[in-house]
Write an enzyme that holds these catalytic residues in place. Structure first.
Site, PDB file in Angstrom:
ATOM      1  N   LYS A  22      52.480  25.199  42.803  1.00  0.00           N
ATOM      2  CA  LYS A  22      51.624  25.743  43.938  1.00  0.00           C
ATOM      3  C   LYS A  22      50.431  26.398  43.156  1.00  0.00           C
ATOM      4  O   LYS A  22      49.339  26.367  43.581  1.00  0.00           O
ATOM      5  CB  LYS A  22      52.327  26.516  44.885  1.00  0.00           C
ATOM      6  CG  LYS A  22      51.574  27.549  45.707  1.00  0.00           C
ATOM      7  CD  LYS A  22      52.300  28.308  46.631  1.00  0.00           C
ATOM      8  CE  LYS A  22      52.690  29.696  46.250  1.00  0.00           C
ATOM      9  NZ  LYS A  22      51.364  30.752  46.065  1.00  0.00           N
ATOM     10  N   ASN A  23      50.773  27.578  42.445  1.00  0.00           N
ATOM     11  CA  ASN A  23      49.549  28.381  41.856  1.00  0.00           C
ATOM     12  C   ASN A  23      48.849  27.396  41.039  1.00  0.00           C
ATOM     13  O   ASN A  23      47.537  27.904  41.171  1.00  0.00           O
ATOM     14  CB  ASN A  23      50.416  29.599  41.223  1.00  0.00           C
ATOM     15  CG  ASN A  23      50.722  30.573  42.323  1.00  0.00           C
ATOM     16  OD1 ASN A  23      50.527  30.325  43.500  1.00  0.00           O
ATOM     17  ND2 ASN A  23      51.495  31.565  41.677  1.00  0.00           N
ATOM     18  N   ARG A  94      45.115  34.591  50.057  1.00  0.00           N
ATOM     19  CA  ARG A  94      44.381  35.452  48.799  1.00  0.00           C
ATOM     20  C   ARG A  94      43.744  34.397  47.869  1.00  0.00           C
ATOM     21  O   ARG A  94      42.808  34.572  47.480  1.00  0.00           O
ATOM     22  CB  ARG A  94      45.177  36.302  48.229  1.00  0.00           C
ATOM     23  CG  ARG A  94      44.302  37.204  47.201  1.00  0.00           C
ATOM     24  CD  ARG A  94      45.030  38.170  46.427  1.00  0.00           C
ATOM     25  NE  ARG A  94      44.659  38.703  45.152  1.00  0.00           N
ATOM     26  CZ  ARG A  94      43.382  39.708  45.122  1.00  0.00           C
ATOM     27  NH1 ARG A  94      43.207  40.177  46.244  1.00  0.00           N
ATOM     28  NH2 ARG A  94      42.896  39.913  43.929  1.00  0.00           N
ATOM     29  N   CYS A 118      47.728  42.420  51.617  1.00  0.00           N
ATOM     30  CA  CYS A 118      48.955  41.591  51.985  1.00  0.00           C
ATOM     31  C   CYS A 118      50.162  42.356  51.826  1.00  0.00           C
ATOM     32  O   CYS A 118      50.088  43.779  51.317  1.00  0.00           O
ATOM     33  CB  CYS A 118      49.153  40.377  51.114  1.00  0.00           C
ATOM     34  SG  CYS A 118      49.505  40.515  49.610  1.00  0.00           S
ATOM     35  N   ARG A 123      45.744  44.552  46.585  1.00  0.00           N
ATOM     36  CA  ARG A 123      45.089  43.391  45.813  1.00  0.00           C
ATOM     37  C   ARG A 123      43.792  43.238  45.991  1.00  0.00           C
ATOM     38  O   ARG A 123      43.086  42.697  46.608  1.00  0.00           O
ATOM     39  CB  ARG A 123      45.961  41.929  46.372  1.00  0.00           C
ATOM     40  CG  ARG A 123      47.243  42.119  46.314  1.00  0.00           C
ATOM     41  CD  ARG A 123      47.884  40.830  46.614  1.00  0.00           C
ATOM     42  NE  ARG A 123      47.846  39.887  45.479  1.00  0.00           N
ATOM     43  CZ  ARG A 123      48.409  38.605  45.601  1.00  0.00           C
ATOM     44  NH1 ARG A 123      49.340  38.617  46.778  1.00  0.00           N
ATOM     45  NH2 ARG A 123      48.282  37.710  44.746  1.00  0.00           N
ATOM     46  N   PRO A 124      42.949  44.373  45.118  1.00  0.00           N
ATOM     47  CA  PRO A 124      41.516  44.365  45.274  1.00  0.00           C
ATOM     48  C   PRO A 124      40.975  43.118  44.467  1.00  0.00           C
ATOM     49  O   PRO A 124      41.510  42.348  43.896  1.00  0.00           O
ATOM     50  CB  PRO A 124      41.300  45.868  44.674  1.00  0.00           C
ATOM     51  CG  PRO A 124      42.370  45.946  43.765  1.00  0.00           C
ATOM     52  CD  PRO A 124      43.643  45.437  44.531  1.00  0.00           C
ATOM     53  N   MET A 125      39.727  42.885  44.580  1.00  0.00           N
ATOM     54  CA  MET A 125      38.654  41.882  43.709  1.00  0.00           C
ATOM     55  C   MET A 125      37.966  42.575  42.584  1.00  0.00           C
ATOM     56  O   MET A 125      37.020  41.783  42.238  1.00  0.00           O
ATOM     57  CB  MET A 125      37.935  41.441  44.657  1.00  0.00           C
ATOM     58  CG  MET A 125      38.719  40.287  45.818  1.00  0.00           C
ATOM     59  SD  MET A 125      39.191  38.945  45.066  1.00  0.00           S
ATOM     60  CE  MET A 125      37.603  38.244  44.933  1.00  0.00           C
ATOM     61  N   ASP A 308      56.950  36.804  40.255  1.00  0.00           N
ATOM     62  CA  ASP A 308      57.157  36.074  41.385  1.00  0.00           C
ATOM     63  C   ASP A 308      58.662  35.959  41.325  1.00  0.00           C
ATOM     64  O   ASP A 308      59.056  34.936  42.151  1.00  0.00           O
ATOM     65  CB  ASP A 308      56.372  34.569  41.554  1.00  0.00           C
ATOM     66  CG  ASP A 308      55.248  35.077  41.972  1.00  0.00           C
ATOM     67  OD1 ASP A 308      54.674  36.198  42.281  1.00  0.00           O
ATOM     68  OD2 ASP A 308      53.870  34.197  41.502  1.00  0.00           O
ATOM     69  N   ILE A 330      53.446  44.639  38.336  1.00  0.00           N
ATOM     70  CA  ILE A 330      52.274  43.979  38.540  1.00  0.00           C
ATOM     71  C   ILE A 330      52.015  44.368  40.150  1.00  0.00           C
ATOM     72  O   ILE A 330      50.687  44.749  40.494  1.00  0.00           O
ATOM     73  CB  ILE A 330      52.526  42.377  38.708  1.00  0.00           C
ATOM     74  CG1 ILE A 330      53.272  42.020  37.329  1.00  0.00           C
ATOM     75  CG2 ILE A 330      51.408  41.724  38.916  1.00  0.00           C
ATOM     76  CD1 ILE A 330      52.273  42.281  36.020  1.00  0.00           C
ATOM     77  N   ARG A 400      55.279  28.404  52.759  1.00  0.00           N
ATOM     78  CA  ARG A 400      54.042  28.392  52.032  1.00  0.00           C
ATOM     79  C   ARG A 400      54.164  27.833  50.398  1.00  0.00           C
ATOM     80  O   ARG A 400      53.274  27.413  49.576  1.00  0.00           O
ATOM     81  CB  ARG A 400      53.482  30.050  51.948  1.00  0.00           C
ATOM     82  CG  ARG A 400      52.959  30.548  53.255  1.00  0.00           C
ATOM     83  CD  ARG A 400      52.507  31.814  53.171  1.00  0.00           C
ATOM     84  NE  ARG A 400      51.729  31.699  51.886  1.00  0.00           N
ATOM     85  CZ  ARG A 400      51.393  32.845  51.154  1.00  0.00           C
ATOM     86  NH1 ARG A 400      51.880  34.000  51.425  1.00  0.00           N
ATOM     87  NH2 ARG A 400      50.896  32.690  49.988  1.00  0.00           N
TER      88      ARG A 400
HETATM   89  C1  UD1 Z   1      48.646  35.314  40.656  1.00  0.00           C
HETATM   90  C2  UD1 Z   1      49.591  34.454  41.731  1.00  0.00           C
HETATM   91  C3  UD1 Z   1      50.659  35.237  42.302  1.00  0.00           C
HETATM   92  C4  UD1 Z   1      51.106  36.089  41.140  1.00  0.00           C
HETATM   93  C5  UD1 Z   1      50.288  36.805  40.558  1.00  0.00           C
HETATM   94  C6  UD1 Z   1      50.749  37.591  39.491  1.00  0.00           C
HETATM   95  C7  UD1 Z   1      48.312  32.592  42.471  1.00  0.00           C
HETATM   96  C8  UD1 Z   1      47.685  31.847  43.580  1.00  0.00           C
HETATM   97  N1  UD1 Z   1      48.935  33.737  42.844  1.00  0.00           N
HETATM   98  O1  UD1 Z   1      47.945  36.153  41.928  1.00  0.00           O
HETATM   99  O2  UD1 Z   1      51.796  34.293  42.763  1.00  0.00           O
HETATM  100  O3  UD1 Z   1      52.119  36.999  41.795  1.00  0.00           O
HETATM  101  O4  UD1 Z   1      49.304  36.102  39.981  1.00  0.00           O
HETATM  102  O5  UD1 Z   1      51.493  36.714  38.259  1.00  0.00           O
HETATM  103  O6  UD1 Z   1      48.073  31.962  41.507  1.00  0.00           O
HETATM  104  N2  UD1 Z   1      44.192  43.061  40.616  1.00  0.00           N
HETATM  105  C9  UD1 Z   1      43.072  44.127  40.760  1.00  0.00           C
HETATM  106  N3  UD1 Z   1      41.711  43.713  40.844  1.00  0.00           N
HETATM  107  C10 UD1 Z   1      41.371  42.382  40.810  1.00  0.00           C
HETATM  108  C11 UD1 Z   1      42.617  41.407  40.952  1.00  0.00           C
HETATM  109  C12 UD1 Z   1      43.888  41.851  40.730  1.00  0.00           C
HETATM  110  O7  UD1 Z   1      43.378  45.218  40.902  1.00  0.00           O
HETATM  111  O8  UD1 Z   1      40.457  42.206  40.952  1.00  0.00           O
HETATM  112  C13 UD1 Z   1      45.512  43.660  40.667  1.00  0.00           C
HETATM  113  C14 UD1 Z   1      46.372  43.127  41.843  1.00  0.00           C
HETATM  114  O9  UD1 Z   1      46.172  43.987  42.837  1.00  0.00           O
HETATM  115  C15 UD1 Z   1      47.875  42.962  41.087  1.00  0.00           C
HETATM  116  C16 UD1 Z   1      47.524  42.615  39.777  1.00  0.00           C
HETATM  117  O10 UD1 Z   1      46.233  43.011  39.154  1.00  0.00           O
HETATM  118  O11 UD1 Z   1      48.300  44.206  41.136  1.00  0.00           O
HETATM  119  C17 UD1 Z   1      47.789  41.142  39.271  1.00  0.00           C
HETATM  120  O12 UD1 Z   1      46.986  40.454  40.166  1.00  0.00           O
HETATM  121  P1  UD1 Z   1      46.555  38.902  39.495  1.00  0.00           P
HETATM  122  O13 UD1 Z   1      46.943  38.573  38.326  1.00  0.00           O
HETATM  123  O14 UD1 Z   1      44.903  38.831  39.991  1.00  0.00           O
HETATM  124  O15 UD1 Z   1      47.171  38.178  40.635  1.00  0.00           O
HETATM  125  P2  UD1 Z   1      46.676  36.874  41.631  1.00  0.00           P
HETATM  126  O16 UD1 Z   1      45.520  36.018  40.849  1.00  0.00           O
HETATM  127  O17 UD1 Z   1      46.206  37.305  42.958  1.00  0.00           O
END
Ligand code: UD1
Length: 422
Positions: A22-23, A94, A118, A123-125, A308, A330, A400
């Site tokens: 999926k991811n 997301r 969520c 989960r910020p950007m 996960d 995480i 999902r």
């Molecule tokens: C991806 C996976 C998700 C998995 C996660 C960690 C997909 C679609 N989803 O999610 O299933 O659980 O990796 O292995 O591939 N963070 C920030 N700022 C940001 C981005 C992330 O603070 O701009 C934080 C997040 O809140 C979280 C951590 O970093 O605590 C890890 O997030 P990230 O590695 O970005 O996960 P996703 O890509 O969202």
């Protein structure tokens, strides 16, 4: 809303085919925006998250067609592309934020809704924004949307991320394929889904080195072409089904399984007393003699133990001999399955990012509620080994990320059925 009814009934034996990831698929699909020629993905999983990404791409003007009941997806971005990813779709998932990098590279601008929080955390950007800003994008937040512009196009740059975010690595790499000059991403995420994305981008003509290591180098090219790419095996679905015979006893072969996708997880299974052997077609998993032993687990970015699989591993450790400590590094709020497992008789204490699990002899079936995707499947696993019946409600989360879960488990002798409308 559907529920899943599970009756604990002893060992599981059989063969389970593992789907495409999926991811991986959720980042491979937006890569189509980088080329006017069609991109075809084979071995795609049939999941509601993939349907959501299809809707999002269609809303941007991408033509999407599916063959073999969704296992093969062909996308074509030859016509005008709309740069706005609407809140109504982004809020559902997301991973919608993975169109940001490709749209910016293709059009020089993008307007993408912020996903919002969520259940598992805020989960910020910020890491995505910093990474794309390093390539020359100006990004403002207005009305809940990120407005990103790269006047004169993106330019190659060296950037180090503060944390190895999976999604931000994917956005940076996709954007940099069409940037002018060379880009270097340091502290990049190393997940197999990123290696798969790079393999696909390379088929499309991108010049990239270092995927699977903390430093990825991308040499920008003028254009990318069409390609056909098979989606890598879903290591999370794989790990989930490996836990079924670990929890219930018996022996299950997971077709398409590979130890290199899950080495930290396989080490923990070994320490817990579960044997994993490679076969010609995948991995065979069986419980060694006696009760499962307690093990401590810390979730970390790849190659560490995947977050996960933390909920599913907790389901295993609930009936282990001894006390296990699970540390979640995480996501700040990813133990919502613990109180549900406690309804089934598990002994768990949660304190901040740690959960201490005192193994009990047996769990007992109970009505429980799924709070997120991986939590829902952990409750099903626990139900398979519990005495009596477990009714897991709110299983829309499950759809999902897991295709035909009941069928796959039933083929190994599990008593599991979907109950409509609960
Ligand atoms: C991806 C996976 C998700 C998995 C996660 C960690 C997909 C679609 N989803 O999610 O299933 O659980 O990796 O292995 O591939 N963070 C920030 N700022 C940001 C981005 C992330 O603070 O701009 C934080 C997040 O809140 C979280 C951590 O970093 O605590 C890890 O997030 P990230 O590695 O970005 O996960 P996703 O890509 O969202």
């Amino acid at each position: 809303m559907d529920s899943i009814l599970v009756k604990g009934n002893g060992p599981l034996n059989g063969v389970i085919p593992i789907a495409g990831a999926k991811n991986a698929c959720l980042t491979l699909m937006p890569a189509t925006l980088l080329s006017e020629e069609p991109l075809t993905l084979t071995n795609a999983p049939r999941l509601s998250d993939i349907r959501t990404m299809t809707q999002l791409l269609q809303s941007l003007g991408v033509e999407v067609s599916a063959l073999q009941a969704g296992k093969v997806i062909t996308m074509s971005s030859h016509s005008d592309i709309n740069p706005v990813a609407d809140y109504e779709i982004v809020r559902k998932m997301r991973a919608s934020n993975l169109v940001l990098g490709p749209l910016l590279a293709r059009l020089g601008h993008a307007v993408v809704s912020l996903p919002g929080g969520c259940a598992i955390g805020a989960r910020p950007m910020d890491i995505h924004i910093d990474a794309l800003a390093a390539l020359g994008a100006e990004i403002d937040l207005r009305d809940g949307y990120l407005h990103a512009t790269a006047k004169g196009g993106l330019k190659g740059a060296v950037h180090e991320m503060r944390f190895a975010s999976v999604g931000a690595t994917e956005n940076f790499v996709m954007a940099a394929t069409l940037a002018k000059g060379t880009s270097v991403l340091k502290n990049a995420a190393r997940e197999p889904e990123i290696v798969d994305l790079v393999a696909c981008l390379r088929r499309m003509g991108a010049e990239i080195e270092g995927e699977g290591t903390p430093t990825i180098t991308i040499q920008g090219v003028d254009r990318l072409r069409g390609a056909t790419h098979p989606v890598v095996t879903d290591r999370i679905e794989l790990g989930t089904y490996m836990l079924a015979p670990a929890i219930c006893g018996g022996e299950v072969e997971c077709l398409g399984g590979r130890i290199d996708l899950l080495s930290a997880f396989c080490e923990k299974l070994d320490a817990a007393g579960i044997s994993v052997t490679e076969t010609a077609n995948g991995l065979k998993v069986a419980r060694k003699n006696g009760r499962v032993r307690a093990v401590d687990v810390v979730t970390e970015p790849f190659p560490g133990f995947p977050t996960d699989l933390q909920a599913q591993m907790m389901a295993l450790l609930c009936t282990a001999e001894g006390t296990s400590v699970l540390e979640e590094k995480i996501f700040e709020n990813r133990f919502m399955h613990a109180p549900e497992l406690m309804r089934m008789g598990a002994k768990i204490e949660v304190q901040g990012g740690h959960a201490t699990v005192h193994g009990v002899e047996k769990l007992r079936g109970a009505p429980v509620m799924a709070t997120d995707l991986r939590a829902s499947v952990s409750l099903i696993l626990a139900g398979l080994a519990a005495e009596g019946e477990t009714l897991v409600s709110r299983v829309y989360h499950l759809d999902r990320g897991y295709e035909r879960v009941e069928e796959k488990l039933r083929a190994c002798g599990a008593q599991i059925e979907r109950v409509a409308g609960h």
